[in-house]
Design an enzyme around this catalytic site. Sequence first.
Site, PDB file in Angstrom:
ATOM      1  N   ASN A 112       0.857  -1.194   0.000  1.00 41.10           N
ATOM      2  CA  ASN A 112       0.000   0.000   0.000  1.00 41.10           C
ATOM      3  C   ASN A 112       0.887   1.236   0.000  1.00 41.10           C
ATOM      4  OD1 ASN A 112      -2.399   1.583   0.291  1.00 41.10           O
ATOM      5  ND2 ASN A 112      -1.933   1.838   2.461  1.00 41.10           N
ATOM      6  N   HIS A 145       0.824   5.203   1.408  1.00 39.76           N
ATOM      7  CA  HIS A 145       0.093   6.065   2.336  1.00 39.76           C
ATOM      8  C   HIS A 145       0.814   7.415   2.420  1.00 39.76           C
ATOM      9  CE1 HIS A 145      -2.499   7.142   5.662  1.00 39.76           C
ATOM     10  NE2 HIS A 145      -1.421   7.615   6.272  1.00 39.76           N
TER      11      HIS A 145
HETATM   12  C1  GAR Z   1      -2.428   8.824  -3.091  1.00 35.17           C
HETATM   13  O1  GAR Z   1      -2.019  10.078  -2.672  1.00 35.17           O
HETATM   14  C2  GAR Z   1      -2.224   7.785  -2.010  1.00 35.17           C
HETATM   15  O2  GAR Z   1      -1.115   8.075  -1.220  1.00 35.17           O
HETATM   16  C3  GAR Z   1      -3.504   7.926  -1.232  1.00 35.17           C
HETATM   17  O3  GAR Z   1      -4.491   8.097  -2.216  1.00 35.17           O
HETATM   18  C4  GAR Z   1      -3.925   8.800  -3.316  1.00 35.17           C
HETATM   19  C5  GAR Z   1      -4.312   8.092  -4.593  1.00 35.17           C
HETATM   20  O4  GAR Z   1      -3.876   8.806  -5.702  1.00 35.17           O
HETATM   21  N1  GAR Z   1      -3.764   6.773  -0.429  1.00 35.17           N
HETATM   22  C6  GAR Z   1      -4.294   6.830   0.780  1.00 35.17           C
HETATM   23  O5  GAR Z   1      -4.614   7.855   1.320  1.00 35.17           O
HETATM   24  C7  GAR Z   1      -4.441   5.475   1.453  1.00 35.17           C
HETATM   25  N2  GAR Z   1      -4.718   5.634   2.837  1.00 35.17           N
HETATM   26  P1  GAR Z   1      -3.889   8.145  -7.135  1.00 35.17           P
HETATM   27  O6  GAR Z   1      -5.285   7.555  -7.332  1.00 35.17           O
HETATM   28  O7  GAR Z   1      -3.660   9.281  -8.067  1.00 35.17           O
HETATM   29  O8  GAR Z   1      -2.830   7.105  -7.204  1.00 35.17           O
END
Ligand code: GAR
Length: 222
Positions: free
Chosen positions: A114, A116
Amino acid sequence: MQASEAEKPRIVILISGTGSNMVAIAEAVKKEEIDADIVGIISNRPNAAGLEKAQAMDLHTDLIDHTLYASRDEFDHALIRMIEDLKPDLVVLAGFMRILTADFTRYYEGRLLNIHPSLLPKYQGLNTHQRALDAGDDIHGVTVHFVTEELDGGPNAIQAIVPILDVDNAKLLQQRVHEQEHIIYPIAVKWFCEGRLNMKGNEALLDGKALPLRGVQLDSRN
Ligand code: GAR
Protein backbone atom coordinates in the site's frame (compact mmCIF):
# COMPACT_ATOMS: atom_id res chain seq x y z
CA MET A 1 14.54 -28.63 -26.33
CA GLN A 2 14.52 -24.93 -25.56
CA ALA A 3 14.05 -23.97 -21.90
CA SER A 4 10.72 -22.18 -21.57
CA GLU A 5 10.99 -18.57 -20.43
CA ALA A 6 10.16 -18.20 -16.73
CA GLU A 7 6.80 -16.51 -16.18
CA LYS A 8 7.03 -12.92 -15.03
CA PRO A 9 5.54 -11.89 -11.68
CA ARG A 10 1.86 -11.08 -12.09
CA ILE A 11 0.62 -7.79 -10.59
CA VAL A 12 -2.95 -6.78 -9.81
CA ILE A 13 -3.53 -3.11 -8.91
CA LEU A 14 -6.55 -1.93 -6.90
CA ILE A 15 -7.73 1.66 -7.30
CA SER A 16 -10.62 3.90 -6.26
CA GLY A 17 -9.80 7.23 -7.88
CA THR A 18 -7.47 9.04 -10.25
CA GLY A 19 -5.03 6.16 -10.49
CA SER A 20 -1.87 8.21 -10.95
CA ASN A 21 0.19 5.72 -8.94
CA MET A 22 -1.23 2.88 -11.04
CA VAL A 23 -0.11 4.79 -14.16
CA ALA A 24 3.38 5.37 -12.71
CA ILE A 25 3.77 1.63 -12.06
CA ALA A 26 2.27 0.68 -15.45
CA GLU A 27 4.66 3.05 -17.21
CA ALA A 28 7.64 1.54 -15.38
CA VAL A 29 6.49 -1.92 -16.53
CA LYS A 30 6.03 -0.65 -20.09
CA LYS A 31 9.54 0.82 -20.08
CA GLU A 32 10.75 -2.57 -18.79
CA GLU A 33 12.12 -0.96 -15.65
CA ILE A 34 9.96 -3.48 -13.83
CA ASP A 35 10.07 -7.01 -15.21
CA ALA A 36 6.49 -8.06 -14.54
CA ASP A 37 3.05 -8.33 -16.11
CA ILE A 38 0.17 -6.17 -14.93
CA VAL A 39 -2.67 -8.65 -15.26
CA GLY A 40 -5.50 -6.48 -14.01
CA ILE A 41 -6.68 -3.16 -12.61
CA ILE A 42 -9.65 -3.42 -10.28
CA SER A 43 -11.73 -0.47 -9.11
CA ASN A 44 -14.41 -0.44 -6.43
CA ARG A 45 -15.87 2.76 -7.92
CA PRO A 46 -17.55 2.78 -11.35
CA ASN A 47 -16.53 6.39 -12.01
CA ALA A 48 -12.87 6.09 -10.99
CA ALA A 49 -10.87 8.10 -13.52
CA GLY A 50 -8.11 5.51 -13.27
CA LEU A 51 -10.27 2.96 -15.11
CA GLU A 52 -10.15 4.96 -18.35
CA LYS A 53 -6.44 5.55 -17.94
CA ALA A 54 -5.88 1.81 -17.55
CA GLN A 55 -7.99 1.07 -20.63
CA ALA A 56 -6.02 3.66 -22.60
CA MET A 57 -2.88 1.72 -21.65
CA ASP A 58 -4.51 -1.53 -22.87
CA LEU A 59 -4.69 -2.97 -19.38
CA HIS A 60 -7.40 -5.39 -18.35
CA THR A 61 -9.91 -3.71 -16.01
CA ASP A 62 -12.56 -5.03 -13.65
CA LEU A 63 -15.15 -3.24 -11.55
CA ILE A 64 -16.50 -4.41 -8.22
CA ASP A 65 -18.90 -1.86 -6.77
CA HIS A 66 -18.74 -2.06 -2.98
CA THR A 67 -22.16 -0.39 -2.63
CA LEU A 68 -23.77 -3.56 -4.03
CA TYR A 69 -22.60 -5.72 -1.11
CA ALA A 70 -24.43 -6.06 2.18
CA SER A 71 -21.31 -6.16 4.33
CA ARG A 72 -17.60 -5.48 4.29
CA ASP A 73 -17.03 -9.21 4.70
CA GLU A 74 -19.10 -10.13 1.64
CA PHE A 75 -17.39 -7.48 -0.44
CA ASP A 76 -13.89 -8.56 0.58
CA HIS A 77 -14.60 -12.21 -0.19
CA ALA A 78 -15.98 -11.29 -3.63
CA LEU A 79 -12.93 -9.10 -4.16
CA ILE A 80 -10.61 -12.00 -3.28
CA ARG A 81 -12.42 -14.18 -5.83
CA MET A 82 -12.05 -11.51 -8.51
CA ILE A 83 -8.36 -11.04 -7.74
CA GLU A 84 -7.71 -14.79 -7.63
CA ASP A 85 -9.09 -15.19 -11.17
CA LEU A 86 -6.06 -13.13 -12.21
CA LYS A 87 -3.59 -15.35 -10.32
CA PRO A 88 -1.41 -12.56 -8.92
CA ASP A 89 1.98 -12.76 -7.23
CA LEU A 90 1.59 -9.21 -5.93
CA VAL A 91 -1.46 -7.08 -5.11
CA VAL A 92 -0.84 -3.33 -5.12
CA LEU A 93 -3.20 -0.90 -3.39
CA ALA A 94 -2.89 2.40 -5.24
CA GLY A 95 -5.35 4.82 -3.72
CA PHE A 96 -7.77 1.99 -2.91
CA MET A 97 -9.92 3.75 -0.35
CA ARG A 98 -11.47 0.80 1.48
CA ILE A 99 -10.67 -0.57 4.90
CA LEU A 100 -9.88 -4.23 4.35
CA THR A 101 -10.98 -7.07 6.62
CA ALA A 102 -8.49 -9.27 8.46
CA ASP A 103 -9.57 -12.17 6.20
CA PHE A 104 -8.39 -10.18 3.20
CA THR A 105 -5.12 -8.91 4.65
CA ARG A 106 -4.24 -12.38 5.99
CA TYR A 107 -5.01 -13.98 2.62
CA TYR A 108 -2.51 -11.70 0.89
CA GLU A 109 0.00 -11.37 3.70
CA GLY A 110 3.49 -10.71 2.38
CA ARG A 111 2.26 -9.95 -1.14
CA LEU A 112 0.10 -6.87 -0.52
CA LEU A 113 1.59 -3.37 -0.75
CA ASN A 114 0.00 0.00 0.00
CA ILE A 115 1.03 3.61 -0.39
CA HIS A 116 0.09 6.06 2.34
CA PRO A 117 0.67 9.83 2.22
CA SER A 118 2.61 10.32 5.46
CA LEU A 119 5.83 9.27 7.11
CA LEU A 120 4.34 6.23 8.85
CA PRO A 121 4.00 5.47 11.70
CA LYS A 122 3.02 9.16 11.84
CA TYR A 123 -0.48 10.10 10.67
CA GLN A 124 -2.24 6.84 9.98
CA GLY A 125 -5.72 7.42 8.53
CA LEU A 126 -7.05 10.41 6.61
CA ASN A 127 -6.22 14.13 6.09
CA THR A 128 -2.52 13.51 6.57
CA HIS A 129 -1.33 16.69 4.85
CA GLN A 130 -3.47 19.02 6.94
CA ARG A 131 -2.53 17.15 10.11
CA ALA A 132 1.19 17.54 9.37
CA LEU A 133 0.65 21.28 8.75
CA ASP A 134 -1.47 21.71 11.90
CA ALA A 135 1.22 19.99 13.97
CA GLY A 136 3.84 22.48 12.69
CA ASP A 137 6.04 19.68 11.29
CA ASP A 138 9.11 20.57 9.21
CA ILE A 139 8.86 17.46 7.10
CA HIS A 140 6.13 15.30 5.68
CA GLY A 141 6.20 12.53 3.10
CA VAL A 142 4.92 9.22 1.87
CA THR A 143 5.41 5.54 2.70
CA VAL A 144 5.08 2.27 0.81
CA HIS A 145 4.44 -0.55 3.25
CA PHE A 146 3.30 -4.14 3.46
CA VAL A 147 -0.33 -4.40 4.52
CA THR A 148 -1.25 -6.23 7.70
CA GLU A 149 -4.39 -6.31 9.82
CA GLU A 150 -3.44 -3.03 11.48
CA LEU A 151 -4.66 -0.10 9.35
CA ASP A 152 -1.61 1.69 7.86
CA GLY A 153 0.45 -0.33 10.32
CA GLY A 154 2.39 -2.99 8.39
CA PRO A 155 6.17 -2.89 7.98
CA ASN A 156 7.56 -0.04 5.89
CA ALA A 157 9.53 -0.67 2.71
CA ILE A 158 10.39 2.82 1.49
CA GLN A 159 9.62 6.46 2.32
CA ALA A 160 10.20 9.78 0.61
CA ILE A 161 10.66 12.85 2.78
CA VAL A 162 9.07 16.08 1.56
CA PRO A 163 9.96 19.39 3.24
CA ILE A 164 7.10 21.56 4.53
CA LEU A 165 7.51 25.12 3.27
CA ASP A 166 6.33 28.34 4.90
CA VAL A 167 3.97 28.98 1.98
CA ASP A 168 2.44 25.50 2.09
CA ASN A 169 -1.21 24.59 2.32
CA ALA A 170 -2.64 21.06 2.19
CA LYS A 171 -3.13 21.19 -1.58
CA LEU A 172 0.40 22.34 -2.42
CA LEU A 173 1.90 19.86 -0.02
CA GLN A 174 -0.21 17.04 -1.44
CA GLN A 175 1.02 17.85 -4.95
CA ARG A 176 4.67 17.58 -3.92
CA VAL A 177 3.98 14.38 -1.99
CA HIS A 178 2.24 12.94 -5.05
CA GLU A 179 5.36 13.58 -7.17
CA GLN A 180 7.37 11.51 -4.71
CA GLU A 181 4.73 8.77 -4.65
CA HIS A 182 5.25 8.24 -8.37
CA ILE A 183 8.97 7.72 -7.72
CA ILE A 184 8.89 5.40 -4.72
CA TYR A 185 5.99 3.10 -5.58
CA PRO A 186 7.59 1.78 -8.79
CA ILE A 187 10.85 1.25 -6.86
CA ALA A 188 9.13 -0.86 -4.20
CA VAL A 189 7.22 -2.89 -6.81
CA LYS A 190 10.45 -3.46 -8.74
CA TRP A 191 12.24 -4.68 -5.60
CA PHE A 192 9.37 -7.05 -4.86
CA CYS A 193 9.24 -8.43 -8.40
CA GLU A 194 13.01 -9.01 -8.35
CA GLY A 195 12.60 -11.01 -5.15
CA ARG A 196 14.64 -8.45 -3.21
CA LEU A 197 11.83 -7.14 -0.99
CA ASN A 198 9.79 -9.41 1.20
CA MET A 199 8.06 -9.60 4.56
CA LYS A 200 9.02 -11.93 7.37
CA GLY A 201 7.13 -11.86 10.64
CA ASN A 202 6.37 -8.19 11.08
CA GLU A 203 9.50 -6.96 9.33
CA ALA A 204 10.23 -5.85 5.79
CA LEU A 205 13.45 -7.30 4.40
CA LEU A 206 15.50 -5.90 1.54
CA ASP A 207 18.13 -8.25 0.15
CA GLY A 208 17.61 -10.45 3.20
CA LYS A 209 18.29 -7.66 5.71
CA ALA A 210 15.61 -6.27 8.02
CA LEU A 211 14.80 -2.66 7.16
CA PRO A 212 14.69 -0.03 9.90
CA LEU A 213 11.30 1.12 11.26
CA ARG A 214 10.87 3.72 8.53
CA GLY A 215 12.18 1.58 5.65
CA VAL A 216 14.60 2.93 3.05
CA GLN A 217 14.36 6.73 3.11
CA LEU A 218 14.71 8.99 0.08
CA ASP A 219 15.07 12.65 0.98
CA SER A 220 13.72 15.03 -1.65
CA ARG A 221 15.45 17.92 0.17
CA ASN A 222 18.82 16.62 -1.12
C1 GAR B 1 -2.43 8.82 -3.09
O1 GAR B 1 -2.02 10.08 -2.67
C2 GAR B 1 -2.22 7.79 -2.01
O2 GAR B 1 -1.11 8.08 -1.22
C3 GAR B 1 -3.50 7.93 -1.23
O3 GAR B 1 -4.49 8.10 -2.22
C4 GAR B 1 -3.93 8.80 -3.32
C5 GAR B 1 -4.31 8.09 -4.59
O4 GAR B 1 -3.88 8.81 -5.70
N1 GAR B 1 -3.76 6.77 -0.43
C6 GAR B 1 -4.29 6.83 0.78
O5 GAR B 1 -4.61 7.86 1.32
C7 GAR B 1 -4.44 5.47 1.45
N2 GAR B 1 -4.72 5.63 2.84
P1 GAR B 1 -3.89 8.15 -7.13
O6 GAR B 1 -5.29 7.55 -7.33
O7 GAR B 1 -3.66 9.28 -8.07
O8 GAR B 1 -2.83 7.11 -7.20
